[in-house]
Design a protein around this motif. Structure first.
Motif, short mmCIF file in Angstrom:
data_model
loop_
_atom_site.label_atom_id
_atom_site.label_comp_id
_atom_site.label_asym_id
_atom_site.label_seq_id
_atom_site.Cartn_x
_atom_site.Cartn_y
_atom_site.Cartn_z
N ASP A 16 -42.29 -27.55 -62.03
CA ASP A 16 -41.52 -28.31 -61.54
C ASP A 16 -39.92 -27.28 -61.51
N ARG A 17 -39.50 -27.15 -62.52
CA ARG A 17 -37.93 -26.04 -62.42
C ARG A 17 -39.18 -25.03 -62.26
N PHE A 18 -39.14 -24.19 -62.09
CA PHE A 18 -39.75 -22.58 -61.58
C PHE A 18 -39.49 -22.80 -60.06
N LYS A 19 -41.04 -24.11 -59.67
CA LYS A 19 -41.06 -24.44 -58.26
C LYS A 19 -42.30 -23.07 -58.05
N VAL A 20 -43.12 -23.12 -59.36
CA VAL A 20 -44.06 -21.45 -59.30
C VAL A 20 -45.51 -22.60 -59.64
N TYR A 21 -46.35 -21.94 -59.60
CA TYR A 21 -48.07 -22.46 -59.78
C TYR A 21 -48.46 -20.73 -60.25
N SER A 22 -48.67 -21.40 -61.80
CA SER A 22 -49.53 -19.63 -62.73
C SER A 22 -50.31 -19.96 -63.64
N CYS A 23 -50.30 -19.46 -64.31
CA CYS A 23 -50.97 -19.57 -65.53
C CYS A 23 -50.67 -17.62 -66.07
N PHE A 24 -51.30 -17.64 -67.00
CA PHE A 24 -50.81 -16.72 -67.69
C PHE A 24 -52.38 -16.15 -68.85
N PHE A 25 -52.09 -14.57 -69.32
CA PHE A 25 -52.67 -14.49 -70.01
C PHE A 25 -52.36 -13.68 -70.59
N ARG A 26 -52.75 -12.46 -72.03
CA ARG A 26 -52.92 -11.61 -72.96
C ARG A 26 -53.85 -10.38 -72.67
N GLY A 27 -53.51 -8.92 -72.38
CA GLY A 27 -54.93 -7.40 -71.84
C GLY A 27 -54.96 -7.21 -72.86
N ILE A 28 -53.05 -6.35 -73.19
CA ILE A 28 -53.35 -5.01 -73.48
C ILE A 28 -52.13 -5.39 -74.88
N GLU A 29 -52.24 -4.86 -75.83
CA GLU A 29 -51.00 -4.55 -76.55
C GLU A 29 -50.39 -5.40 -77.22
N ASN A 30 -50.98 -7.19 -76.84
CA ASN A 30 -50.25 -8.45 -76.23
C ASN A 30 -48.48 -8.34 -75.52
N TYR A 31 -49.35 -7.50 -74.00
CA TYR A 31 -48.07 -7.49 -72.82
C TYR A 31 -48.97 -9.10 -72.87
N ARG A 32 -48.18 -9.84 -72.15
CA ARG A 32 -48.06 -11.23 -71.67
C ARG A 32 -48.24 -10.89 -70.01
N PHE A 33 -49.48 -10.96 -69.14
CA PHE A 33 -49.75 -11.52 -67.76
C PHE A 33 -49.44 -12.88 -67.03
N GLU A 34 -48.58 -12.72 -66.15
CA GLU A 34 -48.43 -13.81 -65.14
C GLU A 34 -49.29 -13.90 -63.56
N ILE A 35 -49.77 -14.92 -63.59
CA ILE A 35 -50.38 -14.75 -61.90
C ILE A 35 -49.95 -15.98 -61.34
#
Length: 130
Positions: free
Chosen positions: A96-115
């Motif tokens: 609600d704060r950012f008005k986004v619908y999302s999820c997170f994952f890590r994949g390469i060298e601890n970089y954070r990715f978001e959809i």
């Protein structure tokens, strides 16, 4: 007035180019746009937007960046990537704060990715023209 910006490339760093490249290609499903041999592989994310993974620098221990893939179908992307073996922090949720619908994952060298999908009417609509 500044000259136009025609494309955008973000570079991240890894110790294992083959593994990082396989993750972007096979798990995330990106198309290899440019193979720079054993130093860097650049993947097309969307029209004019690219993600490069390289070994010419050491990856940071704790990357202070989140790379977001913006899509109108977060649930579909989540299901597809999860079926390909991507491990998520949790299922998609609404912020609600950012008005986004999302999820997170890590994949390469601890970089954070978001959809994510913006649900803020002020966010510019995507240009879907080819």
């Amino acid at each position: 007035m500044r000259p136009p910006i025609a494309q955008q490339v973000t570079f991240i760093y890894t110790r294992d180019l083959a593994s990082a490249s396989a993750f972007l290609r096979d798990k995330v499903g990106l198309r290899l746009a440019l193979n720079q041999g054993d130093l860097c592989h650049i993947y097309e994310v969307a029209g004019g937007a690219f993600l490069g993974v390289c070994v010419n620098r050491a990856p940071p221990e704790n990357p202070g960046v989140t790379y977001s893939f913006v899509t109108p179908d977060v649930d579909g992307m989540y299901a597809t990537l999860k079926a390909r073996g991507v491990e998520f922090d949790g299922p998609p949720q609404l912020s609600d704060r950012f008005k986004v619908y999302s999820c997170f994952f890590r994949g390469i060298e601890n970089y954070r990715f978001e959809i994510q999908e913006f649900r803020d009417p002020a966010w510019p609509a995507a240009d879907t023209a080819p």
